[in-house]
Design an enzyme around this catalytic site. Sequence first.
Site, PDB file in Angstrom:
ATOM      1  N   CYS A   1      -6.579  -5.072  -7.571  1.00  0.00           N
ATOM      2  CA  CYS A   1      -6.321  -4.670  -6.193  1.00  0.00           C
ATOM      3  C   CYS A   1      -5.788  -5.836  -5.357  1.00  0.00           C
ATOM      4  O   CYS A   1      -5.167  -5.616  -4.312  1.00  0.00           O
ATOM      5  CB  CYS A   1      -7.570  -4.077  -5.557  1.00  0.00           C
ATOM      6  SG  CYS A   1      -9.028  -5.120  -5.663  1.00  0.00           S
ATOM      7  N   HIS A   2      -5.972  -7.064  -5.830  1.00  0.00           N
ATOM      8  CA  HIS A   2      -5.454  -8.220  -5.096  1.00  0.00           C
ATOM      9  C   HIS A   2      -3.925  -8.258  -5.074  1.00  0.00           C
ATOM     10  O   HIS A   2      -3.339  -8.955  -4.257  1.00  0.00           O
ATOM     11  CB  HIS A   2      -6.007  -9.525  -5.691  1.00  0.00           C
ATOM     12  CG  HIS A   2      -5.621  -9.765  -7.112  1.00  0.00           C
ATOM     13  ND1 HIS A   2      -6.310  -9.196  -8.165  1.00  0.00           N
ATOM     14  CD2 HIS A   2      -4.625 -10.502  -7.655  1.00  0.00           C
ATOM     15  CE1 HIS A   2      -5.747  -9.581  -9.297  1.00  0.00           C
ATOM     16  NE2 HIS A   2      -4.723 -10.374  -9.024  1.00  0.00           N
TER      17      HIS A   2
ATOM     18  N   TYR B   1       0.843  -1.196   0.000  1.00  0.00           N
ATOM     19  CA  TYR B   1       0.000   0.000   0.000  1.00  0.00           C
ATOM     20  C   TYR B   1       0.875   1.240   0.000  1.00  0.00           C
ATOM     21  O   TYR B   1       0.569   2.219  -0.683  1.00  0.00           O
ATOM     22  CB  TYR B   1      -0.931  -0.012   1.219  1.00  0.00           C
ATOM     23  CG  TYR B   1      -1.944  -1.129   1.175  1.00  0.00           C
ATOM     24  CD1 TYR B   1      -3.135  -0.980   0.490  1.00  0.00           C
ATOM     25  CD2 TYR B   1      -1.692  -2.343   1.814  1.00  0.00           C
ATOM     26  CE1 TYR B   1      -4.064  -2.012   0.447  1.00  0.00           C
ATOM     27  CE2 TYR B   1      -2.616  -3.374   1.771  1.00  0.00           C
ATOM     28  CZ  TYR B   1      -3.797  -3.212   1.078  1.00  0.00           C
ATOM     29  OH  TYR B   1      -4.711  -4.235   1.028  1.00  0.00           O
TER      30      TYR B   1
ATOM     31  N   ASN C   1     -12.666  -0.401  -4.777  1.00  0.00           N
ATOM     32  CA  ASN C   1     -12.559  -0.826  -6.169  1.00  0.00           C
ATOM     33  C   ASN C   1     -13.705  -1.782  -6.514  1.00  0.00           C
ATOM     34  O   ASN C   1     -13.845  -2.831  -5.907  1.00  0.00           O
ATOM     35  CB  ASN C   1     -11.202  -1.520  -6.385  1.00  0.00           C
ATOM     36  CG  ASN C   1     -11.068  -2.133  -7.758  1.00  0.00           C
ATOM     37  OD1 ASN C   1     -11.720  -1.721  -8.714  1.00  0.00           O
ATOM     38  ND2 ASN C   1     -10.220  -3.139  -7.859  1.00  0.00           N
TER      39      ASN C   1
ATOM     40  N   GLU D   1      -1.776 -16.569 -10.169  1.00  0.00           N
ATOM     41  CA  GLU D   1      -0.808 -15.824 -10.983  1.00  0.00           C
ATOM     42  C   GLU D   1       0.603 -16.370 -10.791  1.00  0.00           C
ATOM     43  O   GLU D   1       1.364 -16.490 -11.754  1.00  0.00           O
ATOM     44  CB  GLU D   1      -0.879 -14.330 -10.649  1.00  0.00           C
ATOM     45  CG  GLU D   1      -2.175 -13.693 -11.098  1.00  0.00           C
ATOM     46  CD  GLU D   1      -2.231 -12.194 -10.848  1.00  0.00           C
ATOM     47  OE1 GLU D   1      -1.200 -11.578 -10.516  1.00  0.00           O
ATOM     48  OE2 GLU D   1      -3.336 -11.625 -11.002  1.00  0.00           O
TER      49      GLU D   1
END
Length: 177
Positions: free
Chosen positions: A131-132, A100, A123, A159
């Site tokens: 945002c993850h 962040y 979001n 991912e």
Amino acid sequence: MKREYNVYRSRELGLIYVISDGEAIVNVELFEDEWKKLCRQYEMVKSDSLLLQEALGQLDEYFHGKRKTFRLPVKWKGTPFQEQVWQALCDIPYGTTVSYSDIAEKIGRPKAVRAVGQANRANELAIIVPCHRVIGKDRSLTGYAGNRTDVKERLLLLEERYRAIEGNKKTRSDHRF
């Protein structure tokens, strides 16, 4: 007000509701309780519009490791600060994470770490606006949709798995005998 929607079924997350205003994707909802709130707020009409079919196709590519970024018309509604944060989220590369505070630095507001977290939480375009990929400075999986960090973890593992597969393919092709 009327909204069009369709549903993608993900092995990792279950049902994902993709909502359009007819011109752009305006919401991607991962949680049933939030979906029900949207249904009370808007008249939802199931649609197979080209836009929603494209969105579902891109989600399918993402969940199969074939898409790293989304190319869809989107509309987000937020404050100028939130929109600045969301734009910065779109620049986070697939399979990587930032903190962040990294986002706060990137947008030129280094002291706005908590506000970045709140913008992340606001979001409405989950996965498409990734945002993850934002985690705590201590590498903890904090703050995904409140306390639903299990979803963040599943997306990051997905991912990571496809990045590893991609890396192995490159390594194998680099070693020709």
